[in-house]
Design an enzyme around this catalytic site. Structure first.
Site: not given
Length: 230
Positions: A171, A173, A178
Site C-alpha cells: 500500500h 505511495k 535521483d
C-alpha cells in the site's frame, strides 16, 4: 582515500563497527561535502550493494547500507535547508505535480506504489526509462491485473517491476528521485485520485528522511524480488 572508497571498505565484513564510524565522522569533519556530493555517494553505495546482493535472504548488506547512509546523512549541515513542500487534492492538481517531478529525474526513479492507472504518469515513467534514467517499480500483485492498470505495459517495455505476492496489500505511495528527492503521500497514481479524492502529496530533500526511504526500498526490492516477467 575518497569518501566513497572509505565507506565501501567498511562493508567488506558487512558490518559498520564503532571504530569505522569514528573514522568516517572524522573524515567528514575534516572535509565536509556538499548535498550534491552526498547524493552522488549515496547513489554509488546503492549501486555497489545492488551488484553484490544475490540471495533475497541476505539482509546484512542492506543493514550495512542503511547504517552508512545514516552516517553520511547525519553530517548534513544546516547551511543548506532541505526543500519541503506539501499539496492537497483535488484542488492542487497532484498528477501535474507528480508528472513534473518525475520528468525532472536525471538518474533514477524508484517508485513503490499500490497501483498506476493514470496514463500521464505511466507515460512519463516510460519516457524517462527510454531516455536512460533507471526506473524501478515495486507494486501490489493484485492491482497489477486490474482493468486499466499500466503496470504490465511498463514491464513489457523493459522497466523492472517487483510485485508483492504476500497475502497482504502493498500500500505504499512513494518515489525516490535521483536518490535525493522524496515524493510521498496518500495519493494513488490514478485519475480518480487526482480528480476527485481528498489526498495529499509531499516532497522533501531532507537527507535523513530520503535515506530512510532509500533503505526501505532496497530492502523490499531484495525481499520481494527478483523482477517478474508479466
Amino acid at each position: 582515500m575518497d569518501l566513497f572508497s572509505a565507506l565501501l571498505s567498511t562493508g567488506d565484513d558487512e558490518y559498520l563497527s564503532r571504530g569505522e564510524r569514528r573514522a568516517i565522522r572524522a573524515l567528514l569533519a575534516d572535509d565536509p561535502i556538499t548535498p550534491q556530493a552526498r547524493a552522488a555517494v549515496r547513489r554509488q553505495l546503492i549501486d555497489a550493494v545492488g551488484k553484490r546482493v544475490r540471495d533475497p535472504r541476505d539482509r546484512k548488506l542492506i543493514t550495512w547500507l542503511g547504517d552508512v547512509l545514516a552516517l553520511i546523512d547525519a553530517d548534513a549541515g544546516s547551511s543548506s535547508s532541505p526543500e519541503a513542500r506539501a499539496w492537497f487534492g483535488p484542488d492542487d492538481g497532484l498528477a501535474d505535480i507528480l508528472v513534473t517531478s518525475l520528468a525532472a529525474a536525471q538518474e533514477s526513479i524508484d517508485a513503490a506504489v499500490f497501483t498506476i492507472t493514470d496514463d500521464r504518469v505511466a507515460g512519463t515513467l516510460l519516457a524517462r526509462h527510454r531516455s536512460g534514467v533507471r526506473v524501478r517499480i515495486l507494486t501490489d500483485n493484485d492491482k497489477a491485473w486490474d482493468k486499466g492498470s499500466d503496470i504490465r505495459r511498463l514491464a513489457a517495455q523493459g522497466i523492472p517491476v517487483v510485485m508483492d505476492h504476500t497475502p497482504h496489500h502493498f500500500h505504499h505511495k512513494f518515489a525516490v528521485l535521483d536518490g535525493r528527492r522524496l515524493l510521498n503521500g496518500s495519493y494513488n497514481w490514478t485519475r480518480s485520485g487526482d480528480r476527485y479524492n481528498h489526498e495529499n502529496l509531499m516532497l522533501t530533500t531532507d537527507p535523513r528522511l530520503v535515506g530512510k526511504y532509500v533503505k526501505a526500498f532496497e530492502e523490499m526490492w531484495v525481499e520481494l524480488g527478483p523482477p517478474q516477467v508479466l
